[in-house]
Motif scaffolding. Sequence first.
Motif, mmCIF file in Angstrom:
data_model
loop_
_atom_site.group_PDB
_atom_site.id
_atom_site.type_symbol
_atom_site.label_atom_id
_atom_site.label_comp_id
_atom_site.label_asym_id
_atom_site.label_seq_id
_atom_site.Cartn_x
_atom_site.Cartn_y
_atom_site.Cartn_z
ATOM 1 N N TYR A 6 47.593 45.158 36.834
ATOM 2 C CA TYR A 6 47.241 46.561 36.959
ATOM 3 C C TYR A 6 48.106 47.210 38.025
ATOM 4 C CZ TYR A 6 44.405 44.916 40.894
ATOM 5 O OH TYR A 6 43.974 44.343 42.051
ATOM 6 N N THR A 29 44.456 50.350 40.125
ATOM 7 C CA THR A 29 43.107 49.795 40.112
ATOM 8 C C THR A 29 42.904 49.072 38.788
ATOM 9 O OG1 THR A 29 40.754 50.344 40.295
ATOM 10 C CG2 THR A 29 42.157 51.994 39.286
ATOM 11 N N PRO A 30 42.116 48.015 38.742
ATOM 12 C CA PRO A 30 41.944 47.272 37.495
ATOM 13 C C PRO A 30 41.430 48.125 36.339
ATOM 14 C CG PRO A 30 41.071 46.009 39.319
ATOM 15 C CD PRO A 30 41.447 47.359 39.859
ATOM 16 N N SER A 31 40.690 49.184 36.616
ATOM 17 C CA SER A 31 40.165 49.997 35.522
ATOM 18 C C SER A 31 41.245 50.831 34.841
ATOM 19 C CB SER A 31 39.050 50.899 36.031
ATOM 20 O OG SER A 31 39.538 51.773 37.011
ATOM 21 N N LEU A 32 42.452 50.907 35.423
ATOM 22 C CA LEU A 32 43.545 51.659 34.818
ATOM 23 C C LEU A 32 44.509 50.778 34.022
ATOM 24 C CD1 LEU A 32 44.489 54.101 37.705
ATOM 25 C CD2 LEU A 32 43.132 54.572 35.681
ATOM 26 N N SER A 33 44.118 49.565 33.719
ATOM 27 C CA SER A 33 44.983 48.657 32.974
ATOM 28 C C SER A 33 44.793 48.853 31.478
ATOM 29 C CB SER A 33 44.655 47.213 33.341
ATOM 30 O OG SER A 33 45.356 46.338 32.502
ATOM 31 N N LYS A 60 43.009 45.939 29.765
ATOM 32 C CA LYS A 60 41.555 45.947 29.891
ATOM 33 C C LYS A 60 40.949 46.944 28.915
ATOM 34 C CE LYS A 60 37.704 46.311 32.991
ATOM 35 N NZ LYS A 60 37.229 46.408 34.343
ATOM 36 N N TRP A 61 41.605 48.109 28.749
ATOM 37 C CA TRP A 61 41.078 49.129 27.834
ATOM 38 C C TRP A 61 40.983 48.599 26.413
ATOM 39 C CZ3 TRP A 61 44.745 53.625 29.546
ATOM 40 C CH2 TRP A 61 44.337 54.102 30.775
ATOM 41 N N THR A 85 36.266 39.711 31.980
ATOM 42 C CA THR A 85 36.852 38.855 33.027
ATOM 43 C C THR A 85 35.794 38.272 33.951
ATOM 44 O OG1 THR A 85 37.208 40.812 34.384
ATOM 45 C CG2 THR A 85 39.052 40.076 33.033
ATOM 46 N N ASP A 86 34.539 38.670 33.808
ATOM 47 C CA ASP A 86 33.497 38.145 34.687
ATOM 48 C C ASP A 86 32.827 36.907 34.109
ATOM 49 O OD1 ASP A 86 32.358 39.570 32.639
ATOM 50 O OD2 ASP A 86 30.843 40.546 33.886
#
Length: 55
Positions: free
Chosen positions: A35, A38-42, A45-46, A53-54
């Motif tokens: 990323y 931030t990981p939410s902008l990858s 992931k989208w 990943t958890d």
Amino acid sequence: MKNVIKFVLLGAVISTLSGCTGSVSNKDKNCSYDYLLTPSLSISKWIGGCGPTDK
């Protein structure tokens, strides 16, 4: 003088962005994604490339 200001500004932007990168992997360590800020902008992931990943 304008060139010096542009160079310093470019250096500041590059150092800021390179300091905010990373990677996240799942617990099995068989998949990861990178990323930029931030990981939410990858994008990986989208689209769910690695799944959750958890786990």
